[in-house]
Motif scaffolding. Structure first.
Motif, PDB file in Angstrom:
ATOM      1  N   SER A 118      13.710   5.848 -10.308  1.00 21.97           N
ATOM      2  CA  SER A 118      13.549   5.227  -8.989  1.00 21.97           C
ATOM      3  C   SER A 118      12.390   4.231  -9.015  1.00 21.97           C
ATOM      4  CB  SER A 118      13.263   6.304  -7.935  1.00 21.97           C
ATOM      5  OG  SER A 118      11.935   6.790  -8.079  1.00 21.97           O
ATOM      6  N   ASP A 119      12.151   3.578  -7.875  1.00 19.06           N
ATOM      7  CA  ASP A 119      11.049   2.628  -7.776  1.00 19.06           C
ATOM      8  C   ASP A 119       9.689   3.315  -7.881  1.00 19.06           C
ATOM      9  OD1 ASP A 119      12.846   0.576  -7.445  1.00 19.06           O
ATOM     10  OD2 ASP A 119      12.746   0.601  -5.255  1.00 19.06           O
ATOM     11  N   GLN A 120       9.658   4.630  -7.662  1.00 22.36           N
ATOM     12  CA  GLN A 120       8.405   5.378  -7.755  1.00 22.36           C
ATOM     13  C   GLN A 120       7.999   5.652  -9.197  1.00 22.36           C
ATOM     14  OE1 GLN A 120       8.196   8.808  -4.886  1.00 22.36           O
ATOM     15  NE2 GLN A 120      10.360   8.352  -4.678  1.00 22.36           N
ATOM     16  N   ASP A 121       8.947   5.469 -10.115  1.00 20.28           N
ATOM     17  CA  ASP A 121       8.731   5.869 -11.503  1.00 20.28           C
ATOM     18  C   ASP A 121       8.161   4.710 -12.314  1.00 20.28           C
ATOM     19  OD1 ASP A 121       8.805   7.149 -13.936  1.00 20.28           O
ATOM     20  OD2 ASP A 121      10.945   6.858 -14.243  1.00 20.28           O
ATOM     21  N   THR A 122       6.851   4.747 -12.538  1.00 19.27           N
ATOM     22  CA  THR A 122       6.206   3.699 -13.339  1.00 19.27           C
ATOM     23  C   THR A 122       5.910   4.143 -14.757  1.00 19.27           C
ATOM     24  OG1 THR A 122       4.022   4.419 -12.551  1.00 19.27           O
ATOM     25  CG2 THR A 122       5.127   2.674 -11.314  1.00 19.27           C
ATOM     26  N   SER A 123       5.852   5.452 -14.993  1.00 18.33           N
ATOM     27  CA  SER A 123       5.496   5.948 -16.324  1.00 18.33           C
ATOM     28  C   SER A 123       6.612   5.747 -17.334  1.00 18.33           C
ATOM     29  CB  SER A 123       5.134   7.439 -16.257  1.00 18.33           C
ATOM     30  OG  SER A 123       6.250   8.202 -15.854  1.00 18.33           O
ATOM     31  N   SER A 124       7.866   5.682 -16.845  1.00 17.17           N
ATOM     32  CA  SER A 124       8.998   5.516 -17.769  1.00 17.17           C
ATOM     33  C   SER A 124       9.817   4.284 -17.397  1.00 17.17           C
ATOM     34  CB  SER A 124       9.879   6.767 -17.742  1.00 17.17           C
ATOM     35  OG  SER A 124      10.278   7.070 -16.425  1.00 17.17           O
ATOM     36  N   VAL A 125       9.086   3.207 -17.076  1.00 15.83           N
ATOM     37  CA  VAL A 125       9.739   1.995 -16.588  1.00 15.83           C
ATOM     38  C   VAL A 125      10.699   1.394 -17.613  1.00 15.83           C
ATOM     39  CG1 VAL A 125       7.872   0.460 -17.356  1.00 15.83           C
ATOM     40  CG2 VAL A 125       9.306  -0.186 -15.383  1.00 15.83           C
ATOM     41  N   PHE A 179       0.832  -1.208   0.000  1.00 15.09           N
ATOM     42  CA  PHE A 179       0.000   0.000   0.000  1.00 15.09           C
ATOM     43  C   PHE A 179       0.865   1.257   0.000  1.00 15.09           C
ATOM     44  CE2 PHE A 179      -2.009   3.428   2.398  1.00 15.09           C
ATOM     45  CZ  PHE A 179      -3.140   3.650   1.622  1.00 15.09           C
ATOM     46  N   GLU A 180       1.899   1.271   0.859  1.00 16.23           N
ATOM     47  CA  GLU A 180       2.772   2.433   0.948  1.00 16.23           C
ATOM     48  C   GLU A 180       3.490   2.661  -0.377  1.00 16.23           C
ATOM     49  OE1 GLU A 180       5.286   1.516   4.181  1.00 16.23           O
ATOM     50  OE2 GLU A 180       3.736   1.803   5.709  1.00 16.23           O
ATOM     51  N   ARG A 181       3.962   1.587  -0.996  1.00 17.87           N
ATOM     52  CA  ARG A 181       4.658   1.711  -2.271  1.00 17.87           C
ATOM     53  C   ARG A 181       3.720   2.244  -3.341  1.00 17.87           C
ATOM     54  NH1 ARG A 181       6.993  -2.773  -1.904  1.00 17.87           N
ATOM     55  NH2 ARG A 181       5.603  -4.068  -3.112  1.00 17.87           N
ATOM     56  N   SER A 182       2.473   1.749  -3.326  1.00 22.56           N
ATOM     57  CA  SER A 182       1.475   2.206  -4.285  1.00 22.56           C
ATOM     58  C   SER A 182       1.148   3.679  -4.063  1.00 22.56           C
ATOM     59  CB  SER A 182       0.206   1.363  -4.155  1.00 22.56           C
ATOM     60  OG  SER A 182      -0.816   1.846  -4.997  1.00 22.56           O
ATOM     61  N   PHE A 183       1.039   4.065  -2.782  1.00 22.47           N
ATOM     62  CA  PHE A 183       0.735   5.459  -2.455  1.00 22.47           C
ATOM     63  C   PHE A 183       1.858   6.385  -2.922  1.00 22.47           C
ATOM     64  CE2 PHE A 183       1.029   9.120   0.395  1.00 22.47           C
ATOM     65  CZ  PHE A 183      -0.242   9.661   0.254  1.00 22.47           C
ATOM     66  N   CYS A 184       3.105   5.987  -2.650  1.00 20.82           N
ATOM     67  CA  CYS A 184       4.259   6.788  -3.064  1.00 20.82           C
ATOM     68  C   CYS A 184       4.323   6.923  -4.575  1.00 20.82           C
ATOM     69  CB  CYS A 184       5.560   6.165  -2.542  1.00 20.82           C
ATOM     70  SG  CYS A 184       5.759   6.294  -0.755  1.00 20.82           S
ATOM     71  N   THR A 185       4.059   5.803  -5.278  1.00 23.79           N
ATOM     72  CA  THR A 185       4.084   5.823  -6.741  1.00 23.79           C
ATOM     73  C   THR A 185       3.024   6.759  -7.281  1.00 23.79           C
ATOM     74  OG1 THR A 185       4.907   3.554  -6.807  1.00 23.79           O
ATOM     75  CG2 THR A 185       3.882   4.405  -8.809  1.00 23.79           C
ATOM     76  N   SER A 186       1.828   6.703  -6.689  1.00 28.05           N
ATOM     77  CA  SER A 186       0.735   7.576  -7.117  1.00 28.05           C
ATOM     78  C   SER A 186       1.089   9.038  -6.885  1.00 28.05           C
ATOM     79  CB  SER A 186      -0.533   7.214  -6.347  1.00 28.05           C
ATOM     80  OG  SER A 186      -1.588   8.094  -6.671  1.00 28.05           O
ATOM     81  N   ALA A 187       1.670   9.341  -5.737  1.00 27.06           N
ATOM     82  CA  ALA A 187       2.059  10.713  -5.418  1.00 27.06           C
ATOM     83  C   ALA A 187       3.147  11.199  -6.369  1.00 27.06           C
ATOM     84  CB  ALA A 187       2.548  10.789  -3.974  1.00 27.06           C
ATOM     85  N   ALA A 188       4.069  10.310  -6.699  1.00 24.69           N
ATOM     86  CA  ALA A 188       5.155  10.670  -7.615  1.00 24.69           C
ATOM     87  C   ALA A 188       4.613  11.002  -8.999  1.00 24.69           C
ATOM     88  CB  ALA A 188       6.164   9.524  -7.707  1.00 24.69           C
ATOM     89  N   GLN A 189       3.689  10.178  -9.487  1.00 30.59           N
ATOM     90  CA  GLN A 189       3.122  10.430 -10.809  1.00 30.59           C
ATOM     91  C   GLN A 189       2.308  11.720 -10.826  1.00 30.59           C
ATOM     92  OE1 GLN A 189       4.354   8.675 -13.262  1.00 30.59           O
ATOM     93  NE2 GLN A 189       5.440   7.650 -11.593  1.00 30.59           N
ATOM     94  N   GLN A 190       1.662  12.022  -9.706  1.00 31.00           N
ATOM     95  CA  GLN A 190       0.916  13.274  -9.614  1.00 31.00           C
ATOM     96  C   GLN A 190       1.873  14.468  -9.661  1.00 31.00           C
ATOM     97  OE1 GLN A 190      -1.692  13.482  -6.236  1.00 31.00           O
ATOM     98  NE2 GLN A 190      -2.705  15.339  -6.934  1.00 31.00           N
ATOM     99  N   THR A 191       3.021  14.325  -9.019  1.00 26.04           N
ATOM    100  CA  THR A 191       4.036  15.381  -9.055  1.00 26.04           C
ATOM    101  C   THR A 191       4.479  15.644 -10.486  1.00 26.04           C
ATOM    102  OG1 THR A 191       4.854  14.878  -6.829  1.00 26.04           O
ATOM    103  CG2 THR A 191       6.362  16.026  -8.318  1.00 26.04           C
ATOM    104  N   LEU A 192       4.764  14.577 -11.229  1.00 28.32           N
ATOM    105  CA  LEU A 192       5.215  14.728 -12.618  1.00 28.32           C
ATOM    106  C   LEU A 192       4.126  15.307 -13.509  1.00 28.32           C
ATOM    107  CD1 LEU A 192       7.242  11.417 -13.166  1.00 28.32           C
ATOM    108  CD2 LEU A 192       8.101  13.686 -12.563  1.00 28.32           C
ATOM    109  N   ALA A 193       2.880  15.011 -13.177  1.00 27.54           N
ATOM    110  CA  ALA A 193       1.765  15.496 -13.995  1.00 27.54           C
ATOM    111  C   ALA A 193       1.452  16.969 -13.757  1.00 27.54           C
ATOM    112  CB  ALA A 193       0.521  14.656 -13.720  1.00 27.54           C
ATOM    113  N   ASN A 194       1.921  17.510 -12.629  1.00 30.94           N
ATOM    114  CA  ASN A 194       1.569  18.882 -12.259  1.00 30.94           C
ATOM    115  C   ASN A 194       2.747  19.843 -12.329  1.00 30.94           C
ATOM    116  OD1 ASN A 194      -1.187  18.372 -11.707  1.00 30.94           O
ATOM    117  ND2 ASN A 194      -0.626  17.458  -9.744  1.00 30.94           N
ATOM    118  N   LEU A 195       3.754  19.517 -13.119  1.00 30.31           N
ATOM    119  CA  LEU A 195       4.908  20.393 -13.260  1.00 30.31           C
ATOM    120  C   LEU A 195       4.530  21.660 -14.028  1.00 30.31           C
ATOM    121  CD1 LEU A 195       7.518  17.654 -14.202  1.00 30.31           C
ATOM    122  CD2 LEU A 195       7.375  18.872 -12.018  1.00 30.31           C
ATOM    123  N   GLN A 196       5.045  22.777 -13.578  1.00 26.29           N
ATOM    124  CA  GLN A 196       4.735  24.057 -14.221  1.00 26.29           C
ATOM    125  C   GLN A 196       5.836  24.518 -15.162  1.00 26.29           C
ATOM    126  OE1 GLN A 196       3.793  27.164 -11.417  1.00 26.29           O
ATOM    127  NE2 GLN A 196       3.490  28.718 -13.003  1.00 26.29           N
TER     128      GLN A 196
END
Length: 274
Positions: free
Chosen positions: A67-74, A9-26
């Motif tokens: 990193s392990d949080q990065d699923t979009s560019s695996v 769950f924690e790994r999934s949460f971190c991954t989701s947060a990481a992808q949200q960070t990448l999606a909201n770059l200005q």
């Protein structure tokens, strides 16, 4: 079992947060292209100069990518860092620098530490990071180039450690730059603040390849990415780590133990047995 579920769950949460960070770059664009992740500084109107927000976004982005949080560019084998428009990066934003002039020592120290951490996030990313220098890379922009593993540039690109022209010194980027160009070249360009072109940048080791046009540069870059994609993913990452670690070891026995242990370990992996 409860611990295992919590860990997932924690790994999934971190991954989701990481992808949200990448999606909201200005100020950055992150794109996946042919086994490679492109990070583009997207402030063309100010020649891709960086301020607090850009520093924060670059740091967060490079801590996630590879990193392990990065699923979009695996499937990425490398990261390309470049700039939007005609410049790579003009270094520090002038308005940001004016604001820093009124900071206390402690505020300036904390600000400089955040800047150092940005360069470190590039230097110590798990994936090879390639600078695609499409134009001017001055001050901290040349620092960005030095933090990358290797760099391609157009000959007309302008480089320079111009801080002394402003009454400053390139302290934060110094370790990254000297690692690339050595003490002698640093002594000249740190103290004079001279600007130089891509040919000179290649001569002193700041960049590894120079080209007459962006088209030629991108063709070579595509060939390099193709070569990287043909190597074992774990082997490519381990090769980068090898270079970093070897440079820190001075004791003979430690060097012997580390280098022989690295090959013994990777030979035993599924990738090494193929």
């Amino acid at each position: 079992n409860t611990l295992k579920v919590a860990s997932v769950f924690e790994r999934s949460f971190c991954t989701s947060a990481a992808q949200q960070t990448l999606a909201n770059l200005q100020y950055l664009k992150v794109e996946n292209k042919d086994h490679c992740t492109w990070v583009t500084i997207n402030r063309a109107s100010v020649h891709n100069a960086f301020n607090e927000e850009v520093i924060d976004e670059l740091s967060k982005t490079f801590r996630i990518l590879g990193s392990d949080q990065d699923t979009s560019s695996v499937n990425s084998r490398a990261i390309v860092l470049t700039g939007e428009g005609k410049s790579f990066s003009a270094g520090a934003d002038l308005s940001w620098m004016k604001k820093m002039a009124n900071y206390s020592y402690d505020e300036n120290k904390a600000d400089a530490e955040r800047l150092f951490d940005m360069f470190d996030s590039i230097k110590n990313n798990n994936l090879p990071v390639i600078a695609r220098v499409n134009g001017a890379a001055l001050g901290g922009g040349s620092g960005l180039v030095s933090a990358c593993d290797f760099s391609l540039a157009v000959k007309k690109a302008k480089f320079g450690f111009t801080e002394v022209k402003l009454g400053l010194i390139p302290a934060v980027i110094s370790s990254f730059v000297i690692n690339k160009i050595g003490n002698g070249n640093a002594a000249r360009y740190f103290t004079t603040g001279e600007r130089f072109d891509g040919t000179e940048a290649q001569r002193i080791g700041l960049v590894q390849h120079v080209f007459d046009t962006e088209e030629e540069m991108d063709e070579k870059l595509s060939n390099i990415i193709k070569e990287l994609s043909e190597g074992g993913p774990n082997a490519v990452r381990s090769a980068k780590n090898l270079i970093s670690r070897i440079n820190t070891i001075t004791d003979y026995n430690e060097l012997r133990d580390f280098s022989t242990g690295e090959i013994a370990s990777i030979r035993a992996t599924p990738e090494g047995k193929e």
